[in-house]
Motif scaffolding. Sequence first.
Motif, PDB file in Angstrom:
ATOM      1  N   ASN A 142     -28.289  42.316  23.081  1.00 42.24           N
ATOM      2  CA  ASN A 142     -27.170  42.357  24.018  1.00 42.24           C
ATOM      3  C   ASN A 142     -26.553  40.984  24.045  1.00 42.24           C
ATOM      4  O   ASN A 142     -27.147  40.049  24.582  1.00 42.24           O
ATOM      5  CB  ASN A 142     -27.669  42.702  25.421  1.00 42.24           C
ATOM      6  CG  ASN A 142     -28.323  44.057  25.450  1.00 42.24           C
ATOM      7  OD1 ASN A 142     -27.727  45.048  25.054  1.00 42.24           O
ATOM      8  ND2 ASN A 142     -29.582  44.096  25.873  1.00 42.24           N
ATOM      9  N   SER A 170     -33.494  42.922  23.391  1.00 40.03           N
ATOM     10  CA  SER A 170     -32.771  44.137  23.763  1.00 40.03           C
ATOM     11  C   SER A 170     -33.420  44.869  24.932  1.00 40.03           C
ATOM     12  O   SER A 170     -32.785  45.687  25.580  1.00 40.03           O
ATOM     13  CB  SER A 170     -32.644  45.065  22.551  1.00 40.03           C
ATOM     14  OG  SER A 170     -33.914  45.538  22.160  1.00 40.03           O
ATOM     15  N   SER A 171     -34.693  44.595  25.206  1.00 43.23           N
ATOM     16  CA  SER A 171     -35.332  45.254  26.364  1.00 43.23           C
ATOM     17  C   SER A 171     -35.369  44.350  27.581  1.00 43.23           C
ATOM     18  O   SER A 171     -35.940  44.706  28.603  1.00 43.23           O
ATOM     19  CB  SER A 171     -36.773  45.668  26.063  1.00 43.23           C
ATOM     20  OG  SER A 171     -37.090  45.626  24.732  1.00 43.23           O
ATOM     21  N   ASP A 172     -34.786  43.173  27.480  1.00 47.48           N
ATOM     22  CA  ASP A 172     -34.864  42.205  28.562  1.00 47.48           C
ATOM     23  C   ASP A 172     -33.737  42.448  29.555  1.00 47.48           C
ATOM     24  O   ASP A 172     -32.575  42.269  29.238  1.00 47.48           O
ATOM     25  CB  ASP A 172     -34.758  40.796  27.974  1.00 47.48           C
ATOM     26  CG  ASP A 172     -34.614  39.725  29.029  1.00 47.48           C
ATOM     27  OD1 ASP A 172     -35.090  39.944  30.166  1.00 47.48           O
ATOM     28  OD2 ASP A 172     -34.032  38.664  28.729  1.00 47.48           O
ATOM     29  N   HIS A 196     -25.816  42.913  17.525  1.00 42.70           N
ATOM     30  CA  HIS A 196     -25.753  44.115  18.335  1.00 42.70           C
ATOM     31  C   HIS A 196     -26.098  45.339  17.487  1.00 42.70           C
ATOM     32  O   HIS A 196     -26.908  46.178  17.875  1.00 42.70           O
ATOM     33  CB  HIS A 196     -24.373  44.257  18.960  1.00 42.70           C
ATOM     34  CG  HIS A 196     -24.279  45.439  19.849  1.00 42.70           C
ATOM     35  ND1 HIS A 196     -24.843  45.459  21.102  1.00 42.70           N
ATOM     36  CD2 HIS A 196     -23.741  46.657  19.657  1.00 42.70           C
ATOM     37  CE1 HIS A 196     -24.645  46.636  21.650  1.00 42.70           C
ATOM     38  NE2 HIS A 196     -23.976  47.390  20.789  1.00 42.70           N
ATOM     39  N   GLN A 219     -22.841  38.434  24.040  1.00 37.64           N
ATOM     40  CA  GLN A 219     -21.432  38.094  23.983  1.00 37.64           C
ATOM     41  C   GLN A 219     -21.313  36.857  23.101  1.00 37.64           C
ATOM     42  O   GLN A 219     -22.221  36.022  23.105  1.00 37.64           O
ATOM     43  CB  GLN A 219     -20.912  37.748  25.387  1.00 37.64           C
ATOM     44  CG  GLN A 219     -21.141  38.825  26.427  1.00 37.64           C
ATOM     45  CD  GLN A 219     -20.251  40.028  26.212  1.00 37.64           C
ATOM     46  OE1 GLN A 219     -19.303  39.980  25.440  1.00 37.64           O
ATOM     47  NE2 GLN A 219     -20.571  41.128  26.882  1.00 37.64           N
ATOM     48  N   SER A 246     -22.487  38.052  16.731  1.00 35.87           N
ATOM     49  CA  SER A 246     -22.733  38.958  17.862  1.00 35.87           C
ATOM     50  C   SER A 246     -22.670  40.411  17.419  1.00 35.87           C
ATOM     51  O   SER A 246     -23.517  41.225  17.800  1.00 35.87           O
ATOM     52  CB  SER A 246     -21.690  38.745  18.960  1.00 35.87           C
ATOM     53  OG  SER A 246     -21.691  37.423  19.391  1.00 35.87           O
ATOM     54  N   GLY A 252     -29.982  45.304  18.029  1.00 38.84           N
ATOM     55  CA  GLY A 252     -29.908  45.794  19.407  1.00 38.84           C
ATOM     56  C   GLY A 252     -29.786  44.676  20.433  1.00 38.84           C
ATOM     57  O   GLY A 252     -30.018  44.889  21.618  1.00 38.84           O
TER      58      GLY A 252
END
Lengths: 484, 484
Positions: B167, B295-297, B161, B169, B157, B165
Amino acid sequence: MYEIMLDLEGKGNKNLYEQIYEFIKKEIQSGNLKCRERLPSTRKLAGQLSVSRSTAQLAYEQLLSEGYIESVPCRGYFVCEMEELYHLKPGGTVQEKEDRSAKKSCPYDFTPNGVDLAHFPYATWRKLSREVLRDDPQELFHLGDPKGEYALRSAISTYLHQARGVNVQPSQVIIGAGNDYLQMLLARMLGTGHRIAMESPTYRHAYEIFLRLGYDCCTVSMDHQGMDIQELGASGADIAYVMPSHQYPTGVVMPIKRRQELLQWASKEEGRYIIEDDYDSEFRYVGKPIPSLQSSDTNQKVIYIGTFSKAIAPSIRISYLVLPWPLLVRYEQVGKNFSCTVSRTDQKMLQLFMERGCFERHLNKMRALYRSRHDLLLTEVRRLEGVRAVKGERSGVHILLYMDRKWPEAEWIRRAAEQGVQVYPLSEYCVDQREMEPAVILGYATMETEDISLAVEKLRQAWGQTENGNNCRKSEFDKNQRDL
Amino acid sequence: MYEIMLDLEGKGNKNLYEQIYEFIKKEIQSGNLKCRERLPSTRKLAGQLSVSRSTAQLAYEQLLSEGYIESVPCRGYFVCEMEELYHLKPGGTVQEKEDRSAKKSCPYDFTPNGVDLAHFPYATWRKLSREVLRDDPQELFHLGDPKGEYALRSAISTYLHQARGVNVQPSQVIIGAGNDYLQMLLARMLGTGHRIAMESPTYRHAYEIFLRLGYDCCTVSMDHQGMDIQELGASGADIAYVMPSHQYPTGVVMPIKRRQELLQWASKEEGRYIIEDDYDSEFRYVGKPIPSLQSSDTNQKVIYIGTFSKAIAPSIRISYLVLPWPLLVRYEQVGKNFSCTVSRTDQKMLQLFMERGCFERHLNKMRALYRSRHDLLLTEVRRLEGVRAVKGERSGVHILLYMDRKWPEAEWIRRAAEQGVQVYPLSEYCVDQREMEPAVILGYATMETEDISLAVEKLRQAWGQTENGNNCRKSEFDKNQRDL
């Protein structure tokens, strides 16, 4: 034309080109830089910001790569059209902790699922690991055979032939990372639309995996010889899942007559198969090992599934299928696309472990260890009040105690737990909630020898005692042993 | 009553009890001992054969266990009824050799599938292996978390990240032994009845795995920005499989506008998903890495799939899924029964490899190495006749050469092979046989730097040359580069 208003940090964490790139990207995202707007040329930008032209070029390259801007030959750079604004979420680095609250531990846990890992051959395993990784073995890091490495499949075939009477060529062996995965892979070969019959009680995990794989599953009664063949015939199932050498959890060994009836059932219709899960046949303490069902199959009806989880350790994640020829043909059509799930270094280690006799030595060591626990436990449980019969002994790493009906099963377990002893309900292995005698499972693989007597003494306290009724109880016990 | 006529071998390979057991078993199998026939008591048998009573007892125990005979209380031992005779096949130990004829090798192989394993950090890997196995780590040999170990998921993770990029957990990460397995697992969460759209050309292996998993698959055209969203909308697909950072094999980077269109397509209907296969994004030679689509979702529509096969080695068999929350809920319902397919020792090694910065160092080393090959190859191929444009450069470990139409694709490849150079046809990545420009793929991950120039020189000889036309050709080449 848009003019870049940016103060570059001389000595930040970021390169100059990154600062420019980030700035322009934010300008586009925020709408300050509009669609189709023209950006300064790299020469002009370099001048505005007092950076080299290659720095400006690099910033634009990145924006081009990510599609924020486009380059129109002979005209320059323009902001791209976008359907909606693209927002990079701040995406903190906060990481949640998963709920991993420790399981309540009982001082004495007769879990039937464990393996004694205090006696795992760590030194040998380390040595093999060093040896396999020595001399930079490039070959081992390339992708290997989807079935698993030939040398390991060959070592497994030899073992199965010698120890289990399995008729097997290495090409019939498919290696995979655990039984769950192999069930998944097998489902590819079997296809959908089957009904799978399992005994009741049974290994529920396998049952649930088949359900998850979309199969219609049913249970069939079993008696002291194993699955009821008549009920199987009436069930509409075309696949039977059995553990003939030592049924889990009942410990029933399927006798030759029942095996033949089962094989006959499979032969009656094309497409019928028997899955033989031979999960713990390595551990038999009286006499020779019971041969596998596969060894009596002359019609290519048995799918044999074996594992090193019990014999070595659950986490080495190596199991295998032995496919009958018709399913091997299906494998070639629909299965071999799936790359092998076990790393080649792990395969190589296990291969050497088997070839050099370490596996045999380890099995013998563990068999002797488990046998001493088995023998002690059998002796000790005779002291217990309320036990009508002991079953599933002689093999594996657990026994069953059929209990008096004076209390329901849960009460026997509750009383044991009160004394700090965890025993396990047989009823949990029943998919259907059929009426059963109360019975508890005692696994001894992870129970230290010295703890067994202590734990049984606790059980004796939990379940009551009669000081002078032992002899009478004993003969009644022996009678029950025969009848059950 | 039947009398046993057996000469026991005093010093054979077999115990006395085994000889008795084998003999009686054969007598039953051959029909000499009939159903329901009574056997001598153990006392009598012991007397007949001059063995101890416990030896006779042991032989009967084995026959009892396997179901050949039964014990009737107060009456003695009887041969069981059997439906038909049970014949153990002799089952020779002959083992077939699989056909593993060596692949014809080409002196120069531009395979796009390899990884440079000469630079694998063997010493570090050995050290980690020693460290992980030191001190007899019992815990590591118990079965672990079905998702994979928390510590490794956490390390992944953090990496995702920072580097991509993403996102994420740790609880969204599911570790598995290779992409094929993860596709299989993902199929459990997605359920059946979906239509999956992939670009054409695409990563055919994934396409075929989805077909094998029972999905309806279709292909959608792509232009220089990636998948055609209008065609996707019309295709009836509800799942799109894309590689936005570096499409395989075309090398197209999906720009932000197309990404947004794709995300919008997914948001339009519930149950639509995008699978982002981010297989080689670690290797980008110009500028910063392209961020992941995930990352853009903002709508939990992207399923991210990553692997260590390219970044470390194919055979370490560790890949991972990052699930959007709705699918994580499905995982809890139908996926977590499946035990993790990667051994805990391997997981631990990778975790330490990442946490201690070895992964970062390895990536940087490999990126520098691959970049030098990339740069050299790009320079060298400009010398070639017949190349209309070079595509897919700047990232990954392969480039595409779009060739002149004067020969069909196969002819370009045949001529190269004649000179001892293996290049790969783009058309093989097309599921549908649509009309395409001839193009060949040159992978350089496994090509030694010094061989690149030699191999390209061979290609020059194979594909012809014009001694004085280079400049003219070059400008035409540059024009094509822009247009394609």
